[in-house]
Design a protein around this motif. Structure first.
Motif, short mmCIF file in Angstrom:
data_model
loop_
_atom_site.label_atom_id
_atom_site.label_comp_id
_atom_site.label_asym_id
_atom_site.label_seq_id
_atom_site.Cartn_x
_atom_site.Cartn_y
_atom_site.Cartn_z
N VAL A 236 0.85 -1.20 0.00
CA VAL A 236 0.00 0.00 0.00
C VAL A 236 0.89 1.25 0.00
O VAL A 236 0.64 2.21 -0.73
CB VAL A 236 -0.96 -0.01 1.21
CG1 VAL A 236 -1.81 1.26 1.22
CG2 VAL A 236 -1.85 -1.24 1.18
N THR A 237 1.97 1.23 0.79
CA THR A 237 2.91 2.36 0.83
C THR A 237 3.55 2.55 -0.54
O THR A 237 3.66 3.67 -1.04
CB THR A 237 4.01 2.10 1.89
OG1 THR A 237 3.36 1.81 3.12
CG2 THR A 237 4.93 3.30 2.05
N MET A 238 3.98 1.43 -1.14
CA MET A 238 4.63 1.50 -2.47
C MET A 238 3.66 2.11 -3.49
O MET A 238 4.05 2.95 -4.30
CB MET A 238 5.06 0.07 -2.88
CG MET A 238 6.04 0.00 -4.02
SD MET A 238 5.21 0.09 -5.59
CE MET A 238 6.56 0.00 -6.74
N LEU A 239 2.39 1.70 -3.43
CA LEU A 239 1.40 2.23 -4.39
C LEU A 239 1.24 3.75 -4.23
O LEU A 239 0.91 4.44 -5.18
CB LEU A 239 0.04 1.53 -4.21
CG LEU A 239 -0.02 0.05 -4.60
CD1 LEU A 239 -1.43 -0.49 -4.41
CD2 LEU A 239 0.45 -0.19 -6.02
N GLY A 240 1.51 4.24 -3.03
CA GLY A 240 1.44 5.68 -2.78
C GLY A 240 2.50 6.45 -3.55
O GLY A 240 2.34 7.65 -3.83
N SER A 241 3.58 5.78 -3.92
CA SER A 241 4.66 6.47 -4.65
C SER A 241 4.56 6.23 -6.17
O SER A 241 5.43 6.67 -6.92
CB SER A 241 6.02 6.00 -4.14
OG SER A 241 6.19 4.63 -4.46
N VAL A 242 3.52 5.50 -6.60
CA VAL A 242 3.34 5.24 -8.03
C VAL A 242 2.55 6.39 -8.65
O VAL A 242 1.41 6.64 -8.23
CB VAL A 242 2.58 3.89 -8.23
CG1 VAL A 242 2.17 3.70 -9.67
CG2 VAL A 242 3.43 2.73 -7.74
N PRO A 243 3.13 7.10 -9.62
CA PRO A 243 2.43 8.26 -10.21
C PRO A 243 1.02 7.93 -10.67
O PRO A 243 0.09 8.72 -10.45
CB PRO A 243 3.32 8.65 -11.40
CG PRO A 243 4.68 8.14 -11.04
CD PRO A 243 4.47 6.90 -10.22
N LEU A 244 0.83 6.75 -11.25
CA LEU A 244 -0.49 6.37 -11.78
C LEU A 244 -1.56 6.40 -10.69
O LEU A 244 -2.71 6.74 -10.94
CB LEU A 244 -0.39 4.96 -12.38
CG LEU A 244 -1.66 4.39 -13.00
CD1 LEU A 244 -2.09 5.22 -14.21
CD2 LEU A 244 -1.43 2.94 -13.42
N PHE A 245 -1.17 6.04 -9.47
CA PHE A 245 -2.15 5.93 -8.39
C PHE A 245 -2.05 7.06 -7.37
O PHE A 245 -2.64 6.98 -6.29
CB PHE A 245 -2.00 4.58 -7.68
CG PHE A 245 -2.32 3.40 -8.57
CD1 PHE A 245 -3.45 3.39 -9.36
CD2 PHE A 245 -1.47 2.29 -8.61
CE1 PHE A 245 -3.74 2.30 -10.18
CE2 PHE A 245 -1.76 1.20 -9.42
CZ PHE A 245 -2.90 1.21 -10.21
N SER A 246 -1.33 8.13 -7.72
CA SER A 246 -1.08 9.19 -6.73
C SER A 246 -2.37 9.92 -6.32
O SER A 246 -2.44 10.51 -5.25
CB SER A 246 -0.05 10.18 -7.26
OG SER A 246 -0.56 10.80 -8.41
#
Ligand code: CMP
Length: 143
Positions: free
Chosen positions: A10-20
């Motif tokens: 979940v933390t990693m997804l927070g740093s993904v531009p697509l899912f920001s």
């Protein structure tokens, strides 16, 4: 299932531009519904011409997009592939191969459309990246 999401994912997804643009709750839903898959160096992840059933987000490692014997892109953590065949329900447009040991989060077509339809910013971000790829010059090196 709510509450079962891996916190590091979940933390990693927070740093993904697509899912920001997503809320933590929405990221948790994606982490919960996606499946993590690992690939050895050289393994085929997506095959040109196959029916497209999944969307891939690179979590670790690198994936090479290959077309007509050329490597046309190298996608690392936070980058995605496999969206094209889901958009038009046509065959995969390229091969995608693990450059080294690679881990991806795979969303089914249904989960992919769910994420896009809930949040227009995700769709916009995905389209921006597709247009960027379309504008990129075609590499001339053959590998
Ligand atoms: P899809 O056609 O479903 O499967 C192969 C994937 O390779 C495709 O979706 C894109 O995600 C990716 N791809 C195709 N062409 C390019 C490109 N020119 N640059 C980066 N990625 C690409």
């Amino acid at each position: 299932m709510a509450g079962s999401a891996r916190p590091d994912l979940v933390t990693m997804l927070g740093s993904v531009p697509l899912f920001s643009s997503l809320t933590t709750r929405q990221r948790k839903a994606i982490a919960d519904s996606g499946k993590e898959r690992s690939y050895a160096a050289g393994a085929s992840i997506v095959k040109l011409g196959d029916k497209g059933v999944g969307f891939y987000l690179v979590l670790e490692g690198k994936a090479a997009v290959r077309k007509e014997n050329r490597s046309i892109a190298s996608l690392g953590p936070g980058q995605f592939f496999g969206e094209m065949a889901l958009f038009d329900e046509q065959p995969r447009t390229a091969d995608v191969v693990a450059e080294g040991p690679t881990r991806c989060l795979v969303l089914s077509s249904w989960e992919f459309w769910g994420a896009l339809s809930k949040e227009p910013e995700v769709l916009r971000s995905l389209m921006q990246e597709m247009v960027r790829r379309l504008r990129a010059p075609v590499p001339t090196l053959t590998e």
